[in-house]
Design a protein around this motif. Structure first.
Motif, PDB file in Angstrom:
ATOM      1  N   LEU A  31       0.842  -1.196   0.000  1.00 29.43           N
ATOM      2  CA  LEU A  31       0.000   0.000   0.000  1.00 29.43           C
ATOM      3  C   LEU A  31       0.874   1.241   0.000  1.00 29.43           C
ATOM      4  O   LEU A  31       1.972   1.236   0.549  1.00 29.43           O
ATOM      5  N   PRO A  32       0.386   2.324  -0.598  1.00 30.72           N
ATOM      6  CA  PRO A  32       1.141   3.581  -0.514  1.00 30.72           C
ATOM      7  C   PRO A  32       1.268   4.017   0.953  1.00 30.72           C
ATOM      8  O   PRO A  32       0.372   3.776   1.769  1.00 30.72           O
ATOM      9  N   LEU A  33       2.372   4.639   1.274  1.00 25.71           N
ATOM     10  CA  LEU A  33       2.659   5.025   2.651  1.00 25.71           C
ATOM     11  C   LEU A  33       1.587   5.935   3.262  1.00 25.71           C
ATOM     12  O   LEU A  33       1.175   5.712   4.402  1.00 25.71           O
ATOM     13  N   PRO A  34       1.073   6.964   2.543  1.00 25.83           N
ATOM     14  CA  PRO A  34       0.023   7.800   3.159  1.00 25.83           C
ATOM     15  C   PRO A  34      -1.259   7.013   3.483  1.00 25.83           C
ATOM     16  O   PRO A  34      -1.878   7.228   4.515  1.00 25.83           O
ATOM     17  N   LEU A  35      -1.620   6.077   2.607  1.00 22.03           N
ATOM     18  CA  LEU A  35      -2.813   5.269   2.853  1.00 22.03           C
ATOM     19  C   LEU A  35      -2.596   4.357   4.053  1.00 22.03           C
ATOM     20  O   LEU A  35      -3.472   4.222   4.919  1.00 22.03           O
ATOM     21  N   LEU A  36      -1.439   3.749   4.135  1.00 27.93           N
ATOM     22  CA  LEU A  36      -1.127   2.878   5.252  1.00 27.93           C
ATOM     23  C   LEU A  36      -1.100   3.658   6.568  1.00 27.93           C
ATOM     24  O   LEU A  36      -1.647   3.211   7.579  1.00 27.93           O
TER      25      LEU A  36
END
Length: 78
Positions: A31-36
């Motif tokens: 997952l992309p870091l901001p979403l995670l």
């Protein structure tokens, strides 16, 4: 013994696993870091909310006596 609520899950799990075709995942991956980070923060907030609600419901409340008397040997009445 398995609880009845989990029996259906255990019976349907092989059926669901058989439906997955290897290599058919077209957007799988990390997952992309901001979403995670957002998911972790949301999970922490919901967990904290649950803890606060349980603490508020379980803590004893300081209720005044209804008739104005102080009952020494009756817990919760004075």
């Amino acid at each position: 013994m398995i609880p009845p609520s989990n029996m259906l899950f255990l019976l349907l799990f092989p059926v669901a696993a058989a439906q997955i075709i290897p290599g058919s995942c077209s957007g799988c991956g990390p997952l992309p870091l901001p979403l995670l980070a957002g998911l972790v923060a949301a999970d922490a907030m919901v967990s904290l909310l649950i803890v606060v609600v349980v603490f508020m419901c379980a803590s004893p409340r300081d209720r005044p006596t209804q008739d104005g008397k102080v009952y020494i040997n009756m817990p919760g009445r004075g």
